[in-house]
Design a protein around this motif. Structure first.
Motif, mmCIF file in Angstrom:
data_model
loop_
_atom_site.group_PDB
_atom_site.id
_atom_site.type_symbol
_atom_site.label_atom_id
_atom_site.label_comp_id
_atom_site.label_asym_id
_atom_site.label_seq_id
_atom_site.Cartn_x
_atom_site.Cartn_y
_atom_site.Cartn_z
ATOM 1 N N GLN A 396 0.756 -1.239 0.277
ATOM 2 C CA GLN A 396 -0.152 -0.048 0.048
ATOM 3 C C GLN A 396 0.921 1.368 -0.173
ATOM 4 O O GLN A 396 0.809 2.396 -0.093
ATOM 5 C CB GLN A 396 -1.334 -0.051 1.187
ATOM 6 N N VAL A 397 2.219 1.264 0.467
ATOM 7 C CA VAL A 397 3.104 2.211 0.753
ATOM 8 C C VAL A 397 3.173 2.545 -0.690
ATOM 9 O O VAL A 397 3.554 3.626 -1.584
ATOM 10 C CB VAL A 397 4.248 2.025 1.112
ATOM 11 N N GLN A 398 2.999 1.480 -1.543
ATOM 12 C CA GLN A 398 3.963 1.442 -3.178
ATOM 13 C C GLN A 398 2.762 2.296 -3.877
ATOM 14 O O GLN A 398 3.223 2.850 -4.943
ATOM 15 C CB GLN A 398 4.707 0.141 -3.183
ATOM 16 N N GLU A 399 1.946 2.029 -3.623
ATOM 17 C CA GLU A 399 0.917 2.303 -4.320
ATOM 18 C C GLU A 399 0.521 3.517 -3.734
ATOM 19 O O GLU A 399 -0.033 4.375 -4.846
ATOM 20 C CB GLU A 399 -0.622 1.328 -3.631
ATOM 21 N N LEU A 400 0.679 4.036 -2.671
ATOM 22 C CA LEU A 400 0.356 5.053 -2.029
ATOM 23 C C LEU A 400 1.800 6.530 -3.323
ATOM 24 O O LEU A 400 1.842 7.668 -3.871
ATOM 25 C CB LEU A 400 1.060 5.987 -0.987
ATOM 26 N N ALA A 401 2.895 5.861 -3.043
ATOM 27 C CA ALA A 401 3.721 6.920 -3.893
ATOM 28 C C ALA A 401 4.044 6.884 -5.395
ATOM 29 O O ALA A 401 3.738 7.661 -5.910
ATOM 30 C CB ALA A 401 5.491 5.799 -3.605
ATOM 31 N N GLY A 402 3.035 5.902 -5.865
ATOM 32 C CA GLY A 402 2.684 5.804 -7.050
ATOM 33 C C GLY A 402 2.353 6.668 -7.330
ATOM 34 O O GLY A 402 2.030 7.570 -8.834
ATOM 35 N N ALA A 403 0.666 6.794 -6.748
ATOM 36 C CA ALA A 403 0.103 8.169 -6.856
ATOM 37 C C ALA A 403 0.281 9.408 -7.000
ATOM 38 O O ALA A 403 -0.105 9.674 -7.349
ATOM 39 C CB ALA A 403 -1.415 7.871 -5.923
ATOM 40 N N LEU A 404 1.018 9.375 -5.885
ATOM 41 C CA LEU A 404 1.930 10.607 -5.547
ATOM 42 C C LEU A 404 2.797 11.300 -6.722
ATOM 43 O O LEU A 404 2.526 12.256 -7.129
ATOM 44 C CB LEU A 404 2.486 10.925 -4.427
ATOM 45 N N ARG A 405 3.598 9.990 -7.159
ATOM 46 C CA ARG A 405 4.757 10.541 -8.530
ATOM 47 C C ARG A 405 2.856 10.779 -10.110
ATOM 48 O O ARG A 405 3.190 11.645 -10.405
ATOM 49 C CB ARG A 405 5.298 9.657 -8.741
ATOM 50 N N ALA A 406 2.160 10.110 -10.437
ATOM 51 C CA ALA A 406 0.867 10.353 -10.989
ATOM 52 C C ALA A 406 0.540 11.637 -10.597
ATOM 53 O O ALA A 406 0.934 12.231 -12.017
ATOM 54 C CB ALA A 406 0.244 9.133 -11.311
ATOM 55 N N ALA A 407 0.461 12.002 -8.998
ATOM 56 C CA ALA A 407 0.170 13.243 -9.305
ATOM 57 C C ALA A 407 0.636 14.452 -9.833
ATOM 58 O O ALA A 407 0.582 15.065 -10.076
ATOM 59 C CB ALA A 407 -0.909 13.698 -8.073
ATOM 60 N N LEU A 408 2.660 14.618 -9.751
ATOM 61 C CA LEU A 408 3.617 15.506 -10.099
ATOM 62 C C LEU A 408 3.018 15.069 -11.313
ATOM 63 O O LEU A 408 3.746 16.615 -12.075
ATOM 64 C CB LEU A 408 4.367 14.790 -9.217
ATOM 65 N N ASP A 409 3.816 14.303 -11.578
ATOM 66 C CA ASP A 409 3.635 14.009 -13.111
ATOM 67 C C ASP A 409 2.735 15.079 -14.140
ATOM 68 O O ASP A 409 2.994 15.701 -15.199
ATOM 69 C CB ASP A 409 3.835 12.683 -13.651
ATOM 70 N N ALA A 410 1.563 15.115 -13.520
ATOM 71 C CA ALA A 410 0.368 15.733 -13.663
ATOM 72 C C ALA A 410 0.607 17.559 -13.456
ATOM 73 O O ALA A 410 -0.756 17.482 -13.912
ATOM 74 C CB ALA A 410 -1.222 14.808 -13.766
ATOM 75 N N MET A 411 1.039 18.139 -12.852
ATOM 76 C CA MET A 411 1.093 18.771 -12.487
ATOM 77 C C MET A 411 1.795 19.638 -14.004
ATOM 78 O O MET A 411 2.470 19.486 -14.210
ATOM 79 C CB MET A 411 1.850 19.343 -11.453
ATOM 80 N N PRO A 412 1.753 21.140 -13.756
ATOM 81 C CA PRO A 412 1.603 22.295 -15.474
ATOM 82 C C PRO A 412 3.147 22.145 -14.721
ATOM 83 O O PRO A 412 3.831 22.233 -13.846
ATOM 84 C CB PRO A 412 0.791 23.125 -14.641
ATOM 85 N N ALA A 413 3.678 22.548 -15.985
ATOM 86 C CA ALA A 413 5.494 22.603 -15.579
ATOM 87 C C ALA A 413 5.884 24.104 -15.175
ATOM 88 O O ALA A 413 4.412 25.036 -15.460
ATOM 89 C CB ALA A 413 5.676 22.447 -17.605
ATOM 90 N N ALA A 414 6.845 24.375 -14.292
ATOM 91 C CA ALA A 414 6.596 25.656 -13.808
ATOM 92 C C ALA A 414 7.318 26.733 -14.882
ATOM 93 O O ALA A 414 7.472 26.162 -16.611
ATOM 94 C CB ALA A 414 8.371 25.548 -13.430
ATOM 95 N N ALA A 415 6.703 27.672 -14.886
ATOM 96 C CA ALA A 415 6.199 28.794 -15.880
ATOM 97 C C ALA A 415 7.962 29.679 -15.581
ATOM 98 O O ALA A 415 8.669 29.432 -14.534
ATOM 99 C CB ALA A 415 5.544 30.347 -15.095
#
Length: 415
Positions: A396-415
């Protein structure tokens, strides 16, 4: 327009975005009213140490309520369950022979310790020792004393001076504590409040040797050392009931709450070492500590706490918290290499923080990550809090880490 005024919230923003209304929890998951499931990354608010839906804790409360739900502990009154819990806590306290002063939560515990510290010095014939010291980045609850002690400037702003004779030192510098004491005068300093791991201020781990050194400084200058273990107490430090015990700090007082009941009922406690309680317990001295709460030692809450402590022992959750601390560090530390992350703070206790490169994005990220099946929150200055229940598995920690990474990947690029 909703009717609930949410704590620590921009209500104008909540009115625009709406509320996330949860209806149930099971283990390390919570569910909203559309039955969407989320990994609970924060264990509620650092407190659901044993996970959600533990029926035996509900049963303990129900049985106690049928017998006697609560009674005042003022004067010489007590319930048998409250006395049993006090005895149990004395047995696991970091300092042997401690007395237990019950409260309704962490903020109560901090204000109790603050008043007790000042009053102790009056009983010692040293009434000028009134100054209370705390650290930058620190969070000590939101009652008057806790707000005054806050090392998070935004938590103090807009209220004026709440409690005189308070001061902050740098969170990571023992020398800052020493120099502040020397500047104020040790004969005026009553106590130093210290979280073993800074929690709500952003999850900051103590520098190597820091806690032992500040404890030594307090001893040298005859200043009470108050460990704020509202978060780290009852197992979250990993492998031990209290960080103070694991680190040999021998605090004069320990402020606790949260994990005492795993959040199943509101309750806190201050564990008071013999040095501090002795002046108040002298037979015939007539010394009153005129302080307490309607629900100090609430019997139903005490029943839940006893059942919670039993559960932690029976399932070996102190060791599980240590295992969780290591797994969180292993799985989350690689996120430090992400473009949207500055650092990951982890490796001590079952806690972690992902520091975002742009602090202004943290609140939005905490909402957006729900789309990836994670419930969490922003804390400190742009960090994302991770403090799961001790029953979270490595998978479940691995699942959590994967979800956090996916959400980070979906963030807009820094201006």
């Amino acid at each position: 327009m909703g009717t609930l005024w949410h704590p620590f919230s921009d209500m104008g923003a909540v009115e625009q975005t709406g509320e996330l209304i949860l209806t149930r929890g099971e283990g390390v998951h919570v569910y909203d009213r559309d039955d969407r499931r989320y990994l609970d990354a924060t264990a509620g608010l650092w407190f659901t140490n044993v996970g959600h839906g533990r029926g035996e804790l509900a049963d303990a409360a129900a049985e106690q309520m049928r017998r006697i739900a609560a009674y005042s502990t003022f004067g010489d009154y007590a319930t048998d369950t409250t006395v049993a819990l006090a005895d149990r806590l004395e047995g696991i306290a970091p300092v042997a022979g401690s007395k237990i002063f019950f409260t309704s939560g962490g903020s109560d515990s901090i204000d109790t310790a603050a008043k007790m510290a000042r009053r102790y010095w009056v009983e010692q014939g040293r009434p000028d020792k009134t100054v209370l010291l705390s650290r930058s980045k620190a969070y000590h609850g939101m009652h008057y004393a806790g707000t005054a002690l806050a090392g998070i400037p935004g938590n103090r702003e807009g209220y004026g001076e709440l409690v005189p004779d308070t001061a902050q030192v740098e969170w990571d510098s023992a020398e800052s504590l020493r120099s502040t004491i020397e500047g104020v005068g040790a004969d005026r300093v009553a106590a130093f409040f210290c979280e073993p791991i800074i929690g709500a201020g952003g999850v900051y781990l103590p520098p190597e040797g820091y806690l032992a050194e500040v404890r030594k400084i307090c001893t040298e200058h005859d200043i009470l050392f108050v460990a704020d273990e509202v978060i780290t107490g009852y197992g979250r430090f990993g492998g031990s009931w209290f960080a103070s015990a694991a680190l040999g700090l021998e605090p004069d007082m320990v402020a606790t709450a949260k994990g005492l009941t795993s959040g199943y009922a509101p309750m806190g406690a201050v564990l008071v070492a013999p040095r501090v309680w002795e002046p108040f317990f002298r037979p015939g001295a007539g010394v009153w500590f005129r302080h307490g709460y309607t629900y100090s030692g609430h019997a139903a809450s005490a029943a839940v706490a006893l059942a919670n402590l039993d559960l932690i022992e029976r399932e070996g959750l102190l060791d599980e918290a240590d295992r969780l601390a290591q797994t969180l560090h292993r799985e989350l530390a690689p996120l430090a290499g992400h473009d949207h992350v500055i650092e990951v703070r982890s490796g001590l206790g079952a806690v972690a923080a992902i520091q975002l490169a742009d602090p202004a994005t943290a609140m939005r990220f905490a909402v957006d990550v729900r789309g990836h099946g994670v419930a969490t929150r922003a804390c400190g200055a742009g960090a994302i809090q991770v403090s799961p229940a001790f029953v979270m598995t490595d998978e479940q920690v691995q699942e959590l880490a994967g979800a956090l990474r996916a959400a980070l990947d979906a963030m807009p690029a820094a201006a």
